[in-house]
Design an enzyme around this catalytic site. Structure first.
Site, short mmCIF file in Angstrom:
data_model
loop_
_atom_site.label_atom_id
_atom_site.label_comp_id
_atom_site.label_asym_id
_atom_site.label_seq_id
_atom_site.Cartn_x
_atom_site.Cartn_y
_atom_site.Cartn_z
N ILE A 12 115.75 48.81 23.06
CA ILE A 12 114.33 48.91 23.42
C ILE A 12 113.71 47.52 23.52
O ILE A 12 112.97 47.22 24.45
CB ILE A 12 113.57 49.77 22.37
CG1 ILE A 12 114.18 51.18 22.28
CG2 ILE A 12 112.08 49.83 22.71
CD1 ILE A 12 114.12 52.01 23.54
N SER A 141 108.74 58.71 19.96
CA SER A 141 110.13 58.61 20.42
C SER A 141 110.26 58.95 21.91
O SER A 141 109.33 59.46 22.54
CB SER A 141 111.00 59.56 19.61
OG SER A 141 110.75 60.90 20.06
N CYS A 142 111.44 58.70 22.43
CA CYS A 142 111.70 59.00 23.85
C CYS A 142 111.46 60.47 24.15
O CYS A 142 110.82 60.82 25.15
CB CYS A 142 113.14 58.62 24.19
SG CYS A 142 114.37 59.23 23.02
N ASN A 143 111.94 61.36 23.28
CA ASN A 143 111.76 62.80 23.53
C ASN A 143 110.29 63.20 23.40
O ASN A 143 109.77 63.97 24.22
CB ASN A 143 112.61 63.62 22.54
CG ASN A 143 114.06 63.65 22.95
OD1 ASN A 143 114.39 63.95 24.10
ND2 ASN A 143 114.96 63.35 22.02
N ARG A 170 121.55 63.36 23.93
CA ARG A 170 122.76 62.53 24.08
C ARG A 170 123.24 62.10 22.69
O ARG A 170 122.43 61.85 21.79
CB ARG A 170 122.48 61.32 24.98
CG ARG A 170 121.34 60.40 24.51
CD ARG A 170 121.86 59.30 23.61
NE ARG A 170 120.85 58.37 23.15
CZ ARG A 170 120.25 58.46 21.97
NH1 ARG A 170 120.49 59.46 21.16
NH2 ARG A 170 119.39 57.52 21.61
N HIS A 196 111.19 67.26 16.42
CA HIS A 196 110.45 66.89 17.63
C HIS A 196 109.11 67.60 17.74
O HIS A 196 108.11 66.99 18.16
CB HIS A 196 111.31 67.17 18.86
CG HIS A 196 112.66 66.52 18.79
ND1 HIS A 196 113.78 67.18 18.31
CD2 HIS A 196 113.05 65.26 19.08
CE1 HIS A 196 114.81 66.35 18.33
NE2 HIS A 196 114.40 65.19 18.78
N GLY A 197 109.09 68.89 17.39
CA GLY A 197 107.83 69.64 17.49
C GLY A 197 106.75 69.01 16.62
O GLY A 197 105.66 68.66 17.11
N HIS A 222 118.82 62.53 27.86
CA HIS A 222 118.58 63.83 27.21
C HIS A 222 118.21 64.84 28.30
O HIS A 222 117.72 64.47 29.38
CB HIS A 222 117.38 63.76 26.27
CG HIS A 222 117.49 62.76 25.16
ND1 HIS A 222 118.44 62.82 24.18
CD2 HIS A 222 116.72 61.69 24.85
CE1 HIS A 222 118.25 61.81 23.32
NE2 HIS A 222 117.21 61.11 23.72
P1 NAD Z 1 119.04 48.89 18.63
O1 NAD Z 1 119.95 49.00 17.48
O2 NAD Z 1 119.59 48.96 20.01
O3 NAD Z 1 118.20 47.54 18.55
C1 NAD Z 1 117.62 47.09 17.36
C2 NAD Z 1 117.79 45.58 17.26
O4 NAD Z 1 117.14 45.12 16.10
C3 NAD Z 1 119.25 45.16 17.16
O5 NAD Z 1 119.47 44.08 18.02
C4 NAD Z 1 119.39 44.74 15.69
O6 NAD Z 1 120.36 43.73 15.50
C5 NAD Z 1 118.00 44.22 15.41
N1 NAD Z 1 117.63 44.18 13.99
C6 NAD Z 1 118.19 44.80 12.93
N2 NAD Z 1 117.54 44.48 11.80
C7 NAD Z 1 116.55 43.61 12.14
C8 NAD Z 1 115.55 42.93 11.43
N3 NAD Z 1 115.41 43.05 10.10
N4 NAD Z 1 114.70 42.12 12.11
C9 NAD Z 1 114.79 41.98 13.46
N5 NAD Z 1 115.75 42.61 14.18
C10 NAD Z 1 116.60 43.43 13.53
O7 NAD Z 1 117.92 50.01 18.41
P2 NAD Z 1 117.00 50.65 19.53
O8 NAD Z 1 117.73 51.79 20.16
O9 NAD Z 1 116.43 49.60 20.38
O10 NAD Z 1 115.88 51.32 18.62
C11 NAD Z 1 114.77 50.57 18.14
C12 NAD Z 1 113.66 51.54 17.78
O11 NAD Z 1 113.29 52.26 18.96
C13 NAD Z 1 114.03 52.61 16.75
O12 NAD Z 1 112.88 52.95 16.01
C14 NAD Z 1 114.42 53.79 17.63
O13 NAD Z 1 114.31 55.03 16.98
C15 NAD Z 1 113.42 53.66 18.74
N6 NAD Z 1 113.81 54.28 20.00
C16 NAD Z 1 115.10 54.21 20.44
C17 NAD Z 1 115.43 54.86 21.62
C18 NAD Z 1 116.86 54.86 22.11
O14 NAD Z 1 117.28 55.87 22.64
N7 NAD Z 1 117.60 53.81 22.00
C19 NAD Z 1 114.47 55.55 22.34
C20 NAD Z 1 113.15 55.55 21.90
C21 NAD Z 1 112.84 54.93 20.71
#
Ligand code: NAD
Length: 357
Positions: A12, A141-143, A170, A196-197, A222
């Site tokens: 993200i 979240s995405c969903n 997924r 999710h709900g 998804h």
């Molecule tokens: P990710 O693991 O791909 O990326 C997170 C990054 O943060 C990594 O590069 C990790 O090394 C880094 N990190 C870890 N600890 C850290 C710290 N203390 N300080 C700074 N950086 C740190 O995760 P993501 O998929 O990008 O998810 C990030 C957030 O977004 C989460 O809350 C997730 O639930 C949400 N999110 C993810 C998705 C998805 O499908 N990937 C969709 C929507 C929301």
């Protein structure tokens, strides 16, 4: 110019950073990373100031030959707002850091709702993040983003009596080698409703919604199987028209021959989308059906990217810089959100616009 820091540069974070860099009213103050890996290298190649997220690990960057502009505290200090895109649970741990420097912060959907003053979706509740007493927002979240975008126009146009959604999720993102399932189909969670709900209720507190979750061995997107009991009885054609007016909803026409998420992603790549991203909900037009007051449809959500436009809007809302309409229009224009097929009229564009188009 709004100075934006991005803390956590993964799936993200790297997309948020690119989207921020494309905005006319924002400047990317920098990105914070924990390790000097391939993503750190990509950030450096793009000219993004890189900060060490964990001060004790600064040396690892130097040893790998990567220059850092400072430590995460420096980034938070020089930012007007920080977008925290660290893994679930870490955002809550970082909240004290942002408070220490009195820097407004935006968290992601992996955090509990109480991490922030408001839960945010651009289409549904932009103005909730604008108050003087609001310093933090959580982009859901995405969903939940995908469901909120769909339910907002349905509520406004027809009224919603009850929503029931099965989310086929997924197993992991393409790069998440540690996640699964590998060859299985999991009720996940087994209990009903799934989380999710209740999460949608952080955006629409009064909405009656039940959700069920299933996890499958796929990485691309998804898929939501949606049933909404409306208060009115519009025709399917009327509902399609209502949905087609929303820039962040893409109605996939039958002629496109897109039968699943694989071809959807291929379509995104063919049309030049960065990273093959699909910021819009992708709704199969032919699946939009009415049985009495019951609406049925299938939509796919690109988990890695649908929250990106919402993060950009959340920055403007939290700092109270733009109205909802202006922010959404600027975000859509600069990123090229508004994927529509050339088939069957009423279509806008299929490729991202350049900023000065
Ligand atoms: P990710 O693991 O791909 O990326 C997170 C990054 O943060 C990594 O590069 C990790 O090394 C880094 N990190 C870890 N600890 C850290 C710290 N203390 N300080 C700074 N950086 C740190 O995760 P993501 O998929 O990008 O998810 C990030 C957030 O977004 C989460 O809350 C997730 O639930 C949400 N999110 C993810 C998705 C998805 O499908 N990937 C969709 C929507 C929301």
């Amino acid at each position: 110019m709004i100075q934006v820091g991005v803390n956590g540069y993964g799936t993200i974070g790297k997309r948020v950073a690119d989207a921020v860099a494309a905005q006319p009213d924002m400047e990317l103050a920098g990105v914070a990373k924990t390790r000097p890996n391939f993503e750190a290298e990509a950030a450096v190649r793009k000219g993004y100031p890189l900060y060490a997220a964990i001060p004790e690990r600064s040396d690892a960057f130097h040893e790998a030959g990567v220059d850092v502009a400072g430590e995460v505290d420096d980034l938070v200090m020089r930012s007007d707002v920080v977008v925290d895109t660290t893994p679930s649970g870490i955002g809550a741990e970082n909240a004290a850091l942002y408070e220490r420097y009195d820097t407004p912060a935006i968290f992601q959907g992996g955090e509990d709702a109480d991490v922030a003053d408001v839960s945010f979706n651009s289409r549904a509740n932009y103005d909730a993040a604008r108050g003087d007493d609001v310093d933090t927002a959580r982009v859901v979240s995405c969903n939940t983003t995908g469901l909120s975008r769909l339910l907002a126009p349905l509520r406004e146009t027809y009224g919603v009596e009850k929503a029931r959604v099965t989310l086929v999720r997924r197993g992991g993102d393409p790069g998440q080698t540690s996640r699964g399932p590998i060859n299985d189909i999991l009720p996940d969670p087994v209990e009903v409703p799934s989380h999710h709900g209740p999460d949608v209720n952080t955006i629409f507190p009064e909405l009656s919604i039940d959700t069920l979750g299933v996890k499958v061995p796929a990485t691309l997107m998804h898929l939501h199987s949606v049933n909404v009991t409306l208060e009115g009885e519009p025709t399917a054609a009327e509902v399609r028209e209502t949905l087609s007016e929303e820039s962040r909803l893409f109605l996939i026409p039958e002629e496109a021959g897109i039968d699943g998420t694989g071809k959807l992603k291929e379509f995104a790549q063919d049309t030049g989308r960065p990273r093959g991203d699909l910021w819009e909900n992708c709704i199969w037009e032919n699946s939009v059906s009415m049985e009495g007051s019951d609406l049925y449809l299938f939509q796919s959500i690109h988990q890695e990217s649908d929250v990106i436009p919402e993060n950009v809007d959340a920055i403007r809302a939290l700092l109270d810089r733009e109205s909802k309409a202006d922010s959404l229009a600027t975000t859509d224009e600069t990123l090229g959100v508004g994927l529509e097929s050339l088939f069957q009229g009423r279509r806008q564009r299929v490729v991202p616009r350049e900023a000065d188009d």
